[in-house]
Design an enzyme around this catalytic site. Structure first.
Site, PDB file in Angstrom:
ATOM      1  N   THR A 216      -9.839  12.173 -12.928  1.00 46.75           N
ATOM      2  CA  THR A 216      -8.374  11.853 -12.149  1.00 46.75           C
ATOM      3  C   THR A 216      -7.234  11.407 -13.139  1.00 46.75           C
ATOM      4  O   THR A 216      -7.640  11.030 -14.200  1.00 46.75           O
ATOM      5  CB  THR A 216      -8.652  10.568 -11.272  1.00 46.75           C
ATOM      6  OG1 THR A 216      -9.578  11.123 -10.222  1.00 46.75           O
ATOM      7  CG2 THR A 216      -7.678  10.213 -10.456  1.00 46.75           C
ATOM      8  N   ARG A 244     -15.041  14.873   2.160  1.00 47.25           N
ATOM      9  CA  ARG A 244     -14.935  13.542   1.503  1.00 47.25           C
ATOM     10  C   ARG A 244     -13.676  13.037   0.859  1.00 47.25           C
ATOM     11  O   ARG A 244     -13.163  14.109   0.236  1.00 47.25           O
ATOM     12  CB  ARG A 244     -16.102  13.708   0.440  1.00 47.25           C
ATOM     13  CG  ARG A 244     -16.138  12.260  -0.265  1.00 47.25           C
ATOM     14  CD  ARG A 244     -15.664  11.994  -1.778  1.00 47.25           C
ATOM     15  NE  ARG A 244     -15.612  10.955  -2.626  1.00 47.25           N
ATOM     16  CZ  ARG A 244     -15.015  10.635  -3.351  1.00 47.25           C
ATOM     17  NH1 ARG A 244     -13.987  11.381  -3.802  1.00 47.25           N
ATOM     18  NH2 ARG A 244     -15.133   9.532  -4.114  1.00 47.25           N
ATOM     19  N   VAL A 245     -13.171  11.972   0.944  1.00 50.26           N
ATOM     20  CA  VAL A 245     -11.975  11.448   0.687  1.00 50.26           C
ATOM     21  C   VAL A 245     -12.311  10.218  -0.182  1.00 50.26           C
ATOM     22  O   VAL A 245     -12.966   9.337   0.210  1.00 50.26           O
ATOM     23  CB  VAL A 245     -10.917  11.249   1.677  1.00 50.26           C
ATOM     24  CG1 VAL A 245      -9.499  10.385   1.108  1.00 50.26           C
ATOM     25  CG2 VAL A 245     -10.430  12.173   2.555  1.00 50.26           C
ATOM     26  N   ASP A 247     -10.709   7.253  -3.377  1.00 55.01           N
ATOM     27  CA  ASP A 247      -9.835   6.278  -3.365  1.00 55.01           C
ATOM     28  C   ASP A 247      -8.484   6.516  -3.515  1.00 55.01           C
ATOM     29  O   ASP A 247      -7.312   5.851  -3.381  1.00 55.01           O
ATOM     30  CB  ASP A 247     -10.053   5.022  -4.329  1.00 55.01           C
ATOM     31  CG  ASP A 247     -10.652   5.572  -5.740  1.00 55.01           C
ATOM     32  OD1 ASP A 247     -11.058   6.706  -5.771  1.00 55.01           O
ATOM     33  OD2 ASP A 247      -9.818   4.940  -6.600  1.00 55.01           O
ATOM     34  N   THR A 269     -15.828   5.827  -9.241  1.00 54.66           N
ATOM     35  CA  THR A 269     -16.377   6.348  -8.053  1.00 54.66           C
ATOM     36  C   THR A 269     -15.605   5.574  -6.987  1.00 54.66           C
ATOM     37  O   THR A 269     -15.690   4.518  -6.741  1.00 54.66           O
ATOM     38  CB  THR A 269     -18.143   5.880  -8.062  1.00 54.66           C
ATOM     39  OG1 THR A 269     -18.359   6.445  -9.169  1.00 54.66           O
ATOM     40  CG2 THR A 269     -18.511   6.216  -6.867  1.00 54.66           C
TER      41      THR A 269
HETATM   42  N1  ASP Z   1     -11.481   7.987  -8.016  1.00 53.53           N
HETATM   43  C1  ASP Z   1     -11.777   9.570  -7.933  1.00 53.53           C
HETATM   44  C2  ASP Z   1     -12.544   9.819  -6.476  1.00 53.53           C
HETATM   45  O1  ASP Z   1     -13.379   9.188  -6.209  1.00 53.53           O
HETATM   46  C3  ASP Z   1     -12.608  10.306  -8.846  1.00 53.53           C
HETATM   47  C4  ASP Z   1     -12.059   9.884 -10.236  1.00 53.53           C
HETATM   48  O2  ASP Z   1     -11.621   8.743 -10.642  1.00 53.53           O
HETATM   49  O3  ASP Z   1     -12.167  10.746 -11.041  1.00 53.53           O
HETATM   50  O4  ASP Z   1     -12.250  10.626  -5.843  1.00 53.53           O
END
Ligand code: ASP
Length: 352
Positions: A216, A244-245, A247, A269
């Site tokens: 991300t 799925r969504v 954070d 995560t």
């Molecule tokens: N936080 C993001 C999610 O869970 C994934 C990531 O940080 O790469 O969608």
């Protein structure tokens, strides 16, 4: 004539006399991340490492230039994230990870600390820059969060660039998906339309698949007017369930900004970040417990997130120019700079 002063949100600002340009009373600052994860020296070749550092530097420069020109923090955040979305190394926009169905579903959010305006999108499939779409939701709709097909429809109505889903495809992410699904004993979906057949030779994975769990991108910025903003953009988690969504588009979880406290963007995560409301929690510690920003970020990431067995990290900054990052993973792509200061670009845990 002497400047008059006024206090706004606890900050002392120089108020200009009529006809004068207001003198900037704040030094700008910017912090960005390109994802946390199992990123270790031994598994990274020099070329890949250099490419990641160059990608972060390009985005940092864009944000710094915008802030140096006196632009609002939100503009700097958007400019930097658009570059990271276009960079196939990062898990946002082009280069995003796939759902278990072999589709890119993109999430993004922005928040403007000066107004507490916020915009977010989830499940974007056709809009080139989800971060600009999140901003459009904030500025051009009465809503905060749009999900699913309505996101791209809204983007098209506001003339934001639409691309075929194959635009986001990278062979490296596809191979990562195939490996992950094989590991989980799940069927491999057909290759997306328009991407051509699989290459005869397997593509270099650059790093072990584990390293790609995250990726991300996020930016927090402080402008010369003393306002802060935050933005986050992601493809989510590799092989995630369709729909799925995470954070990132959840205000207060993966993205948050308020001039009264701080600006935060997270990576990791998402399920843990949502339950801990990580971003808002850090800002609450700053606002109500008067914690220094670094201590607040460490409290939430090193203690609370770790205690819940969550993994990931954050970048953060305050209107008075404190910058922080904290992560409990072996590495996090990260960079920062403040006005008059040196650029700092880092990947591994042992780097300052
Ligand atoms: N936080 C993001 C999610 O869970 C994934 C990531 O940080 O790469 O969608």
């Amino acid at each position: 004539m002497r400047n008059a002063f006024l206090v706004v949100g606890g900050l002392l600002l120089g108020a200009s006399m009529p006809g004068q340009q207001p003198a900037p009373e704040h030094k700008w600052a910017v912090v960005l991340h390109g994802g946390a994860g199992v990123i270790e020296r031994k598994s990274m070749d020099p070329k890949t490492e250099a490419d990641y550092r160059a990608g972060m530097q390009e985005a940092l420069n864009a944000a710094a230039q915008s802030l140096q020109n006196g632009k609002p923090a939100l503009d700097a955040v958007e400019a930097a994230i658009k570059l990271l979305e276009d960079n196939p190394l990062f898990n946002a926009g082009r280069g995003a990870v796939f759902t278990a169905d072999g589709v890119n579903e993109l999430d993004a959010a922005v928040m403007d600390g000066s107004t507490m305006g916020a915009g977010a999108v989830a499940g974007v499939r056709r809009t080139r820059h989800p971060i600009s779409l999140a901003r459009a939701v904030m500025e051009k709709s009465p809503h905060v969060l749009l999900v699913g097909p309505g996101t791209d429809q809204f983007a098209a109505e506001h003339s934001l660039e639409q691309v075929p889903p194959s635009f986001f495809f990278t062979e490296r992410r596809w191979q990562g998906l195939v490996k992950e699904l094989e590991k989980e004993g799940k069927p491999t979906p057909p290759r997306p339309a328009g991407v051509g057949p699989a290459p005869a030779k397997p593509v270099a994975m650059l790093e072990p698949a584990e390293a790609h769990k995250f990726g991300t991108v996020g930016v927090v910025a402080l402008d010369r007017q003393g306002n802060i903003a935050a933005g986050t953009s992601t493809g989510g988690l590799q092989a995630k369930r369709p729909g799925r969504v995470g954070d990132s588009p959840i205000i207060g979880a993966g993205t948050y900004a308020a001039n009264q406290s701080c600006a935060v963007s997270g990576t990791g995560t998402g399920e843990y970040f949502i339950r801990l409301t990580v971003a808002r929690e850090i800002c609450a510690l700053v606002q109500y417990e008067h914690m220094p920003l670094q201590a607040a970020a460490d409290e939430v990431i090193q203690r609370r997130l770790t205690a819940l067995k969550g993994d990931g990290g954050v970048i953060a900054l305050t209107p008075d120019g404190q910058m922080a990052w904290s992560f409990n993973s072996p590495g996090m792509y990260r960079a920062r700079q403040s006005e008059g200061g040196k650029q700092q670009i880092a990947i591994y845990k042992d780097e300052p």
